[in-house]
Design a protein around this motif. Structure first.
Motif, PDB file in Angstrom:
ATOM      1  N   PRO A  88      -4.862  -1.905   4.813  1.00 56.28           N
ATOM      2  CA  PRO A  88      -6.113  -2.222   4.112  1.00 56.28           C
ATOM      3  C   PRO A  88      -6.896  -3.344   4.789  1.00 56.28           C
ATOM      4  CG  PRO A  88      -4.301  -2.011   2.553  1.00 56.28           C
ATOM      5  CD  PRO A  88      -3.698  -1.976   3.917  1.00 56.28           C
ATOM      6  N   PHE A  90     -13.330   0.127  -0.738  1.00 55.25           N
ATOM      7  CA  PHE A  90     -12.877   1.405  -0.171  1.00 55.25           C
ATOM      8  C   PHE A  90     -13.443   2.594  -0.958  1.00 55.25           C
ATOM      9  CE2 PHE A  90      -8.744  -0.847   1.390  1.00 55.25           C
ATOM     10  CZ  PHE A  90      -9.527  -1.610   2.240  1.00 55.25           C
ATOM     11  N   CYS A 126      -6.670   6.340   1.498  1.00 57.44           N
ATOM     12  CA  CYS A 126      -6.567   5.407   0.370  1.00 57.44           C
ATOM     13  C   CYS A 126      -6.612   6.188  -0.940  1.00 57.44           C
ATOM     14  CB  CYS A 126      -7.706   4.395   0.429  1.00 57.44           C
ATOM     15  SG  CYS A 126      -7.899   3.468  -1.095  1.00 57.44           S
ATOM     16  N   VAL A 127      -5.652   5.927  -1.836  1.00 54.14           N
ATOM     17  CA  VAL A 127      -5.606   6.655  -3.110  1.00 54.14           C
ATOM     18  C   VAL A 127      -6.169   5.810  -4.264  1.00 54.14           C
ATOM     19  CG1 VAL A 127      -3.699   8.142  -2.420  1.00 54.14           C
ATOM     20  CG2 VAL A 127      -3.196   5.979  -3.560  1.00 54.14           C
ATOM     21  N   ARG A 128      -6.823   4.720  -3.940  1.00 56.06           N
ATOM     22  CA  ARG A 128      -7.569   3.904  -4.907  1.00 56.06           C
ATOM     23  C   ARG A 128      -6.678   3.345  -6.012  1.00 56.06           C
ATOM     24  NH1 ARG A 128      -9.446   8.367  -3.239  1.00 56.06           N
ATOM     25  NH2 ARG A 128      -8.550   9.490  -4.994  1.00 56.06           N
ATOM     26  N   CYS A 129      -5.459   2.934  -5.635  1.00 56.30           N
ATOM     27  CA  CYS A 129      -4.530   2.430  -6.653  1.00 56.30           C
ATOM     28  C   CYS A 129      -4.839   0.995  -7.039  1.00 56.30           C
ATOM     29  CB  CYS A 129      -3.093   2.537  -6.156  1.00 56.30           C
ATOM     30  SG  CYS A 129      -2.706   1.363  -4.842  1.00 56.30           S
ATOM     31  N   GLY A 130      -5.500   0.229  -6.177  1.00 58.87           N
ATOM     32  CA  GLY A 130      -5.898  -1.141  -6.514  1.00 58.87           C
ATOM     33  C   GLY A 130      -4.848  -2.200  -6.244  1.00 58.87           C
ATOM     34  N   CYS A 176       0.822  -1.210   0.000  1.00 58.72           N
ATOM     35  CA  CYS A 176       0.000   0.000   0.000  1.00 58.72           C
ATOM     36  C   CYS A 176       0.863   1.270   0.000  1.00 58.72           C
ATOM     37  CB  CYS A 176      -0.919   0.011   1.217  1.00 58.72           C
ATOM     38  SG  CYS A 176      -1.897   1.518   1.293  1.00 58.72           S
ATOM     39  N   CYS A 212      -3.774  -3.411  -3.430  1.00 58.36           N
ATOM     40  CA  CYS A 212      -4.172  -4.368  -2.380  1.00 58.36           C
ATOM     41  C   CYS A 212      -5.066  -5.454  -2.974  1.00 58.36           C
ATOM     42  CB  CYS A 212      -4.851  -3.643  -1.217  1.00 58.36           C
ATOM     43  SG  CYS A 212      -6.174  -2.539  -1.728  1.00 58.36           S
TER      44      CYS A 212
HETATM   45  S1  SF4 Z   1      -6.271   0.849  -3.046  1.00 55.53           S
HETATM   46 FE1  SF4 Z   1      -5.375  -0.448  -1.454  1.00 55.53          FE
HETATM   47  S2  SF4 Z   1      -3.159  -0.365  -1.760  1.00 55.53           S
HETATM   48 FE2  SF4 Z   1      -4.066   1.356  -2.899  1.00 55.53          FE
HETATM   49  S3  SF4 Z   1      -3.990   3.083  -1.459  1.00 55.53           S
HETATM   50 FE3  SF4 Z   1      -5.995   2.117  -1.198  1.00 55.53          FE
HETATM   51  S4  SF4 Z   1      -5.696   0.673   0.479  1.00 55.53           S
HETATM   52 FE4  SF4 Z   1      -3.659   1.206  -0.239  1.00 55.53          FE
END
Ligand code: SF4
Ligand code: SF4
Length: 459
Positions: A398, A441, A421-425, A392, A427
């Protein structure tokens, strides 16, 4: 916050650096919505002949940013639902991909910063900017606390920063000057990857002596190129009064195009990639380019899923969409998995690269994975392996947030850093239990925002 986490996802079908020029289209289907914009205010009429760069529609809720005609053509409003179609599109000679090689800097325009910002809006360049923390379009007449310019794009199957920059260094450095001229004294941070390469050296050489430019060197791992992660890393504050603006190479080149040559930005470099694509490439494509023509000859024999964007953060392309969206920077094609696999649920790691040490793929030498839409067995409960936490980039846990959300405990999830959370995916990608953490999320962030918004006062 320290930069940590991140992971380079080993997938097949990444486009090489070559940029293909597509044949000129006869018709364009411009979708009336894109990731951030809804162009609901029409500015063109049925049957009207429009010129290249003419405004077709605007988004009234986003500083009236325009949807521009990429080519001259005749407007059809009802040919395709939720699109503006341009017929009898005029073919124009292809612009050279390398408009400039010599580092000739245009003299600063004499008009005010306000007028130049207005010009950026009208010529479609402002749409490349984002508020680093919210992803929203910044107010063209607002004052930022700082500006981030990122040359790093690491998500599989979106256009790479180095490809966009290739042979356009002069335009890029000019764009930096233009950007600085729009500001008062706010710092501009230039994000560069921490690799030594001949091209990287050329970039550094070209920028030597730009005392006002602050370099930010980051590891080349997916997720660490996210604007919000970068802003936090540089310890920039999130304040509504002094937002952090961010843009990438394509955005800076659009700024240069608008302010040096007064030309609109309607063409982008996009990536056409994915394990199911034949001959993955980067291509110069204009908004509205027909998707069937773009993908002709590139799709596999069997069923395939087309994703608008990268494989980790994109969304399935709606069937009703007929042309390339105004903000698209890549299309991903995955083979659609239709048959059940024998003992598939037991094989999460055998023929795919697994992040987790508990799967056999780690015994093989590294390989690029042929990713498909197969889930392989049902989702399972969290086993507490910690893989999601290791990758992450936002330095949150997460699995812990997932646990709270699973119990409908939104407040506890917020206290555990849901908003970070920056929603990068990543995790979701590494989770051996196949839990769709990112989707959970994103949904919870929407819910949280709605709960914290001030209630509307009814008279
Ligand atoms: S999507 Fe998952 S890995 Fe990405 S920032 Fe959010 S919690 Fe962290
Ligand atoms: S990666 Fe999946 S299984 Fe492992 S701790 Fe995170 S949520 Fe749980």
């Amino acid at each position: 916050m320290k930069l940590r986490g991140g992971y380079n996802v080993p997938l097949q079908g990444r486009p090489a650096g070559r940029v293909e020029t597509l044949p000129e289209p006869e018709v364009l289907h411009l979708p009336l919505s894109s990731r951030r914009f809804a162009f609901s205010q029409l500015a063109a009429e049925e049957g009207q002949r429009v010129l290249p760069g003419q405004v077709l529609a605007r988004d009234p809720d986003n500083h009236a940013v325009p949807l521009l005609a990429p080519r001259a053509g005749t407007v059809r409003l009802d040919a395709v639902v939720d699109h503006i179609t341009l017929e009898d599109v005029e073919k124009v000679p292809e612009e050279p991909f390398e408009p400039d090689e010599q580092d000739v800097h245009a003299p600063q325009a004499a008009d005010s910063a306000g007028l130049r910002r207005y010009k950026l809006v009208e010529l479609g360049a402002w749409q490349f900017l984002e508020d680093a923390f919210t992803g929203d379009l910044p107010d063209p007449f607002g004052t930022p606390g700082a500006v981030l310019v990122s040359t790093v794009h690491m998500e599989p199957y979106v256009a790479r920063g180095d490809v966009q920059l290739h042979k356009r260094l002069a335009g890029f450095t000019r764009g930096l000057h233009h950007l600085q001229s729009l500001l008062e004294y706010q710092p501009v941070y230039l994000v560069l990857p921490d690799i030594r390469s001949e091209f990287g050296e050329r970039v550094r050489e070209a920028l030597r002596g730009y005392a006002w430019l602050r370099p930010a060197i980051v590891p080349r791992r997916y997720g660490l190129d996210n604007y919000e992660v970068l802003a936090r890393h540089i310890e920039l504050e999130r304040t509504p009064e002094r937002p952090v603006w961010a843009l990438d190479v394509a955005g800076l080149l659009a700024v240069d195009r608008a302010l040096t040559a007064s030309l609109p930005s309607t063409v982008r470099i996009i990536a056409l990639g994915g394990p199911a694509v034949k001959d993955p490439v980067h291509a110069k494509a204009m908004a509205g380019y027909p998707l069937d023509r773009l993908l002709a000859g590139r799709l596999p024999e069997g069923p395939a899923r087309v994703i608008d964007g990268g494989v980790l953060t994109g969304r399935s392309m709606p069937e009703a969409q007929k042309g390339l969206g105004a903000e698209c920077d890549g299309l991903t094609v995955l083979p659609e998995h239709t048959s059940r696999e024998f003992l598939g649920f037991m094989r999460p790691g055998l023929d795919r690269q697994s992040y987790s040490r508990c799967f056999l793929s780690l015994l093989r030498s590294p390989f690029a994975e042929r990713f498909s839409s197969a889930l392989r067995g049902e989702r399972r409960p969290c086993i507490g392996c910690g893989a999601c936490e290791q990758v992450c980039p936002a330095a949150i846990m997460p699995h812990l947030i997932h646990k709270w959300l699973y119990q409908n405990a939104l407040e506890e999830a917020e206290q555990s850093g849901l908003h970070l959370c920056v929603r990068c995916g990543l995790c979701s990608y590494v989770c051996p239990s196949k839990i769709e953490l990112r989707g959970q999320f994103v949904e919870a962030q929407h819910l949280s925002r709605a709960e914290h918004e001030p209630a509307e006062v009814t008279p």
